[in-house]
Write a protein that holds these residues in place. Structure first.
Motif, PDB file in Angstrom:
ATOM      1  N   HIS A 151      16.679   0.506  69.825  1.00 46.95           N
ATOM      2  CA  HIS A 151      16.470  -0.753  70.546  1.00 46.95           C
ATOM      3  C   HIS A 151      17.251  -0.752  71.873  1.00 46.95           C
ATOM      4  CE1 HIS A 151      15.632  -5.034  70.929  1.00 46.95           C
ATOM      5  NE2 HIS A 151      16.894  -5.206  71.244  1.00 46.95           N
ATOM      6  N   PRO A 152      16.610  -1.128  72.999  1.00 41.69           N
ATOM      7  CA  PRO A 152      15.330  -1.846  73.108  1.00 41.69           C
ATOM      8  C   PRO A 152      14.075  -0.975  73.165  1.00 41.69           C
ATOM      9  CG  PRO A 152      16.350  -1.728  75.246  1.00 41.69           C
ATOM     10  CD  PRO A 152      17.312  -1.091  74.285  1.00 41.69           C
ATOM     11  N   ALA A 153      14.203   0.351  72.913  1.00 35.87           N
ATOM     12  CA  ALA A 153      13.009   1.194  72.850  1.00 35.87           C
ATOM     13  C   ALA A 153      12.082   0.684  71.743  1.00 35.87           C
ATOM     14  CB  ALA A 153      13.401   2.641  72.589  1.00 35.87           C
ATOM     15  N   ARG A 154      10.755   0.752  71.972  1.00 35.13           N
ATOM     16  CA  ARG A 154       9.778   0.230  71.019  1.00 35.13           C
ATOM     17  C   ARG A 154       9.192   1.354  70.183  1.00 35.13           C
ATOM     18  NH1 ARG A 154       8.414  -5.047  72.519  1.00 35.13           N
ATOM     19  NH2 ARG A 154      10.076  -5.790  73.879  1.00 35.13           N
ATOM     20  N   GLY A 155       8.814   1.023  68.970  1.00 33.83           N
ATOM     21  CA  GLY A 155       8.175   1.991  68.090  1.00 33.83           C
ATOM     22  C   GLY A 155       8.596   1.775  66.653  1.00 33.83           C
ATOM     23  N   GLY A 156       7.795   2.309  65.721  1.00 29.81           N
ATOM     24  CA  GLY A 156       8.072   2.113  64.312  1.00 29.81           C
ATOM     25  C   GLY A 156       9.386   2.732  63.865  1.00 29.81           C
ATOM     26  N   ILE A 157       9.683   3.949  64.343  1.00 27.41           N
ATOM     27  CA  ILE A 157      10.934   4.605  63.955  1.00 27.41           C
ATOM     28  C   ILE A 157      12.119   3.820  64.492  1.00 27.41           C
ATOM     29  CG2 ILE A 157      12.339   6.679  64.215  1.00 27.41           C
ATOM     30  CD1 ILE A 157       9.789   8.319  64.240  1.00 27.41           C
ATOM     31  N   GLU A 158      12.028   3.410  65.740  1.00 26.19           N
ATOM     32  CA  GLU A 158      13.124   2.644  66.345  1.00 26.19           C
ATOM     33  C   GLU A 158      13.369   1.337  65.588  1.00 26.19           C
ATOM     34  OE1 GLU A 158      11.441   5.379  69.428  1.00 26.19           O
ATOM     35  OE2 GLU A 158      10.622   4.048  67.890  1.00 26.19           O
ATOM     36  N   ARG A 159      12.302   0.669  65.205  1.00 18.29           N
ATOM     37  CA  ARG A 159      12.436  -0.581  64.442  1.00 18.29           C
ATOM     38  C   ARG A 159      13.080  -0.329  63.087  1.00 18.29           C
ATOM     39  NH1 ARG A 159       9.357  -4.672  64.001  1.00 18.29           N
ATOM     40  NH2 ARG A 159      10.842  -5.125  62.335  1.00 18.29           N
ATOM     41  N   HIS A 160      12.623   0.722  62.417  1.00 20.11           N
ATOM     42  CA  HIS A 160      13.167   1.050  61.098  1.00 20.11           C
ATOM     43  C   HIS A 160      14.662   1.335  61.176  1.00 20.11           C
ATOM     44  CE1 HIS A 160      13.795   2.980  57.233  1.00 20.11           C
ATOM     45  NE2 HIS A 160      14.248   4.042  57.878  1.00 20.11           N
ATOM     46  N   VAL A 161      15.061   2.148  62.145  1.00 22.74           N
ATOM     47  CA  VAL A 161      16.477   2.500  62.263  1.00 22.74           C
ATOM     48  C   VAL A 161      17.318   1.269  62.589  1.00 22.74           C
ATOM     49  CG1 VAL A 161      18.167   3.924  63.488  1.00 22.74           C
ATOM     50  CG2 VAL A 161      15.909   4.851  62.972  1.00 22.74           C
ATOM     51  N   GLN A 162      16.795   0.407  63.447  1.00 22.26           N
ATOM     52  CA  GLN A 162      17.525  -0.812  63.791  1.00 22.26           C
ATOM     53  C   GLN A 162      17.701  -1.713  62.567  1.00 22.26           C
ATOM     54  OE1 GLN A 162      15.550  -3.338  66.635  1.00 22.26           O
ATOM     55  NE2 GLN A 162      17.337  -4.632  66.960  1.00 22.26           N
ATOM     56  N   ASP A 163      16.635  -1.911  61.803  1.00 23.08           N
ATOM     57  CA  ASP A 163      16.719  -2.779  60.622  1.00 23.08           C
ATOM     58  C   ASP A 163      17.653  -2.196  59.573  1.00 23.08           C
ATOM     59  OD1 ASP A 163      14.975  -4.539  61.783  1.00 23.08           O
ATOM     60  OD2 ASP A 163      13.220  -3.905  60.632  1.00 23.08           O
ATOM     61  N   LEU A 164      17.522  -0.898  59.302  1.00 22.47           N
ATOM     62  CA  LEU A 164      18.367  -0.258  58.288  1.00 22.47           C
ATOM     63  C   LEU A 164      19.828  -0.260  58.713  1.00 22.47           C
ATOM     64  CD1 LEU A 164      18.632   1.321  55.651  1.00 22.47           C
ATOM     65  CD2 LEU A 164      18.119   3.422  56.942  1.00 22.47           C
ATOM     66  N   SER A 165      20.080   0.041  59.975  1.00 17.35           N
ATOM     67  CA  SER A 165      21.463   0.048  60.470  1.00 17.35           C
ATOM     68  C   SER A 165      22.082  -1.333  60.369  1.00 17.35           C
ATOM     69  CB  SER A 165      21.502   0.541  61.918  1.00 17.35           C
ATOM     70  OG  SER A 165      21.010   1.861  62.021  1.00 17.35           O
ATOM     71  N   GLY A 166      21.308  -2.346  60.729  1.00 12.50           N
ATOM     72  CA  GLY A 166      21.816  -3.710  60.656  1.00 12.50           C
ATOM     73  C   GLY A 166      22.185  -4.110  59.247  1.00 12.50           C
ATOM     74  N   PHE A 167      21.354  -3.739  58.279  1.00 13.26           N
ATOM     75  CA  PHE A 167      21.648  -4.075  56.883  1.00 13.26           C
ATOM     76  C   PHE A 167      22.889  -3.336  56.397  1.00 13.26           C
ATOM     77  CE2 PHE A 167      21.429  -3.279  52.360  1.00 13.26           C
ATOM     78  CZ  PHE A 167      21.155  -4.531  51.844  1.00 13.26           C
ATOM     79  N   LEU A 168      22.946  -2.032  56.622  1.00 13.62           N
ATOM     80  CA  LEU A 168      24.053  -1.235  56.103  1.00 13.62           C
ATOM     81  C   LEU A 168      25.380  -1.541  56.790  1.00 13.62           C
ATOM     82  CD1 LEU A 168      22.284   2.235  55.738  1.00 13.62           C
ATOM     83  CD2 LEU A 168      22.869   0.630  53.913  1.00 13.62           C
ATOM     84  N   SER A 169      25.324  -2.024  58.036  1.00 13.04           N
ATOM     85  CA  SER A 169      26.563  -2.296  58.771  1.00 13.04           C
ATOM     86  C   SER A 169      27.368  -3.433  58.157  1.00 13.04           C
ATOM     87  CB  SER A 169      26.249  -2.609  60.237  1.00 13.04           C
ATOM     88  OG  SER A 169      25.529  -3.827  60.355  1.00 13.04           O
ATOM     89  N   ARG A 170      26.764  -4.200  57.258  1.00  9.57           N
ATOM     90  CA  ARG A 170      27.514  -5.252  56.573  1.00  9.57           C
ATOM     91  C   ARG A 170      28.516  -4.666  55.582  1.00  9.57           C
ATOM     92  NH1 ARG A 170      22.198  -8.448  54.358  1.00  9.57           N
ATOM     93  NH2 ARG A 170      20.934  -8.304  56.256  1.00  9.57           N
ATOM     94  N   TYR A 171      28.285  -3.419  55.163  1.00 14.61           N
ATOM     95  CA  TYR A 171      29.072  -2.854  54.072  1.00 14.61           C
ATOM     96  C   TYR A 171      29.766  -1.545  54.426  1.00 14.61           C
ATOM     97  CZ  TYR A 171      25.670  -6.040  52.142  1.00 14.61           C
ATOM     98  OH  TYR A 171      24.880  -7.139  51.937  1.00 14.61           O
ATOM     99  N   MET A 172      29.509  -1.009  55.607  1.00 14.65           N
ATOM    100  CA  MET A 172      30.117   0.262  55.995  1.00 14.65           C
ATOM    101  C   MET A 172      30.151   0.365  57.512  1.00 14.65           C
ATOM    102  SD  MET A 172      26.897   2.713  54.917  1.00 14.65           S
ATOM    103  CE  MET A 172      26.754   1.882  53.334  1.00 14.65           C
ATOM    104  N   ASP A 173      30.840   1.377  57.999  1.00 15.48           N
ATOM    105  CA  ASP A 173      30.944   1.630  59.440  1.00 15.48           C
ATOM    106  C   ASP A 173      29.725   2.441  59.876  1.00 15.48           C
ATOM    107  OD1 ASP A 173      31.553   2.309  62.023  1.00 15.48           O
ATOM    108  OD2 ASP A 173      33.421   3.347  61.557  1.00 15.48           O
ATOM    109  N   VAL A 174      28.797   1.795  60.609  1.00 17.72           N
ATOM    110  CA  VAL A 174      27.570   2.450  61.056  1.00 17.72           C
ATOM    111  C   VAL A 174      27.584   2.604  62.567  1.00 17.72           C
ATOM    112  CG1 VAL A 174      25.045   2.326  61.141  1.00 17.72           C
ATOM    113  CG2 VAL A 174      26.259   1.505  59.116  1.00 17.72           C
ATOM    114  N   ARG A 175      27.282   3.807  63.011  1.00 20.23           N
ATOM    115  CA  ARG A 175      27.101   4.073  64.440  1.00 20.23           C
ATOM    116  C   ARG A 175      25.732   4.708  64.641  1.00 20.23           C
ATOM    117  NH1 ARG A 175      32.882   6.608  66.578  1.00 20.23           N
ATOM    118  NH2 ARG A 175      34.206   4.896  65.864  1.00 20.23           N
ATOM    119  N   VAL A 176      25.266   4.661  65.861  1.00 16.53           N
ATOM    120  CA  VAL A 176      23.963   5.236  66.195  1.00 16.53           C
ATOM    121  C   VAL A 176      24.144   6.244  67.321  1.00 16.53           C
ATOM    122  CG1 VAL A 176      21.659   4.779  67.139  1.00 16.53           C
ATOM    123  CG2 VAL A 176      22.656   3.205  65.456  1.00 16.53           C
TER     124      VAL A 176
END
Length: 402
Positions: free
Chosen positions: A11-36
């Motif tokens: 993000h802000p790049a568009r596409g299915g993979i980009e959306r998936h990674v953004q959603d998954l990273s956002g969820f997991l970042s509540r419980y662990m240290d996530v970087r991209v």
């Protein structure tokens, strides 16, 4: 736990993979240290937070076709010193960088789709791909269909686990404001029937077939997205006399996309090639209770959209099946409504973000538990996100590593 998501765009790049990674990273970042870690569209490296997640965009030296050459990717892989590196395939330069650095770290790979390249380049990349994937601790695949049909994954079945993609269902709830904007949009289109396509305007998406199908369908066609074929598609609409009811919207925001989903009667995914491995837009349409018309590819596309239940699945490569499916749904509004409702139920039960995040979290734990240097307190961590070990046992059991 430290995790680095390694992906070709974010993000802000568009596409299915980009959306998936953004959603998954956002969820997991509540419980662990996530970087991209991704690649910049410019030559200079950029590091800044996006929605609370630190995103490193390694400087791009130059490009070879769709492959970005960014020499600093290997250095960042070493510097992050994460417990888990979660790659999103395909990302050729990062995969090569991983092989060259030979980090003694845990490697998870989400295999998004097969790669179609000219013969010589395909042979070289296939060799690199097999070397890279064979070093993975686990390969995540979005559907059992893709796992069975991929010529790459057929040799790596023991490493594969099926983890269907998911969306945040709450994000797609119909509010009064969204309903108002959807009604206004329909009035502007001056049509009682609206067909919607969302995605990049590329050859494998099959948009020529969709536009030609509209010759036999009395409805407005709304196309959302940008891509190399935009001018060619506009010219096709003009040539066959459909320019007045074919509307190219370009790229829109997530909020605008939800309005368009609710403004539409049906969403079409007319893809013709296996590069379309899942079709995240199908989940978004279903979350908004819209029936889907998709194509019978040997990938996860028909795994998401159940033919005759959540929509209609047609043979790829021709406009006639698409036109027939559209007219069937327009003739039978009660059927379209039932399919939309069934789709929404399917997303809630099988393709929601929390289920996806929980499954990925458990796989991280399983992989780290095998490492002599990592000790995971199982019950405490599971309790944080309310994981039910018996949840979706049928899907989880498919392809799970023995």
């Amino acid at each position: 736990m430290k995790v680095v998501m390694v992906c070709r765009g974010y993000h802000p790049a568009r596409g299915g993979i980009e959306r998936h990674v953004q959603d998954l990273s956002g969820f997991l970042s509540r419980y662990m240290d996530v970087r991209v870690l991704t690649v910049s569209t410019r030559g200079k490296t950029d590091v800044r937070p996006v929605d609370g997640i630190e995103v490193t965009r390694a400087g791009r030296l130059f490009g070879m076709g769709s492959v970005s050459i960014a020499p600093s990717v290997g250095r960042y892989l070493k510097e992050f010193d994460a417990d888990i590196y979660h790659f999103h395939f395909p990302f050729p330069w990062a995969e090569l960088s991983w092989l060259l650095t030979s980090l003694p770290k845990r490697l998870i790979v989400t295999y998004h789709h097969d790669v179609d390249l000219p013969s010589f380049r395909a042979a070289v990349y296939r060799y690199q791909t097999m070397k890279f994937l064979s070093r993975a601790d686990r390969i995540l695949v979005s559907s059992p269909h893709l796992m069975r049909s991929s010529p790459i994954l057929e040799r790596l079945q023991d490493l594969c686990s099926v983890v269907p993609f998911g969306v945040d269902v709450k994000k797609y709830e119909l509010t009064e404001e969204v309903a108002r904007q959807a009604r206004d949009f329909r009035l502007r289109m001056n049509s009682s029937r609206i067909v919607l396509f969302v995605g990049p305007l590329l050859a494998y998406k099959g948009l020529k077939n969709l536009i030609r199908a509209m010759i036999d369908v009395q409805a407005a066609l709304v196309i959302v997205g940008k891509g190399k074929m935009e001018e060619e598609l506009k010219e096709l609409a003009r040539d066959i006399g459909l320019a007045s009811r074919t509307h190219f919207m370009g790229e829109v925001s997530e909020e605008e996309k939800i309005v368009l989903l609710y403004a539409s009667d049906v969403v079409v995914l007319p893809s013709t090639e296996s590069q379309e491995s899942f079709g995240l837009i199908q989940l978004e349409a279903m979350a908004c209770s819209r029936p889907v018309i998709s194509t019978r590819l040997p990938t996860g596309v028909p795994f998401v959209n159940l033919d005759g239940v959540t929509g209609l699945v047609v043979e790829p490569g021709s406009s006639y099946p698409i036109a027939g499916a559209l007219n069937r749904l327009f003739r039978d509004r009660s059927l379209a409504r039932r399919m939309g409702e069934a789709g929404q139920k399917r997303v809630i039960e099988h393709f929601n973000l929390q289920q996806m995040g929980q499954k990925v979290f458990r796989i991280y734990q399983e992989v780290l538990a095998r490492s002599e240097s990592a000790i995971i307190e199982d019950g405490e961590e599971f309790a944080k996100i309310g994981v039910s070990k018996g949840q979706n046992s049928e899907i989880e059991s498919v392809g799970k590593k023995k």
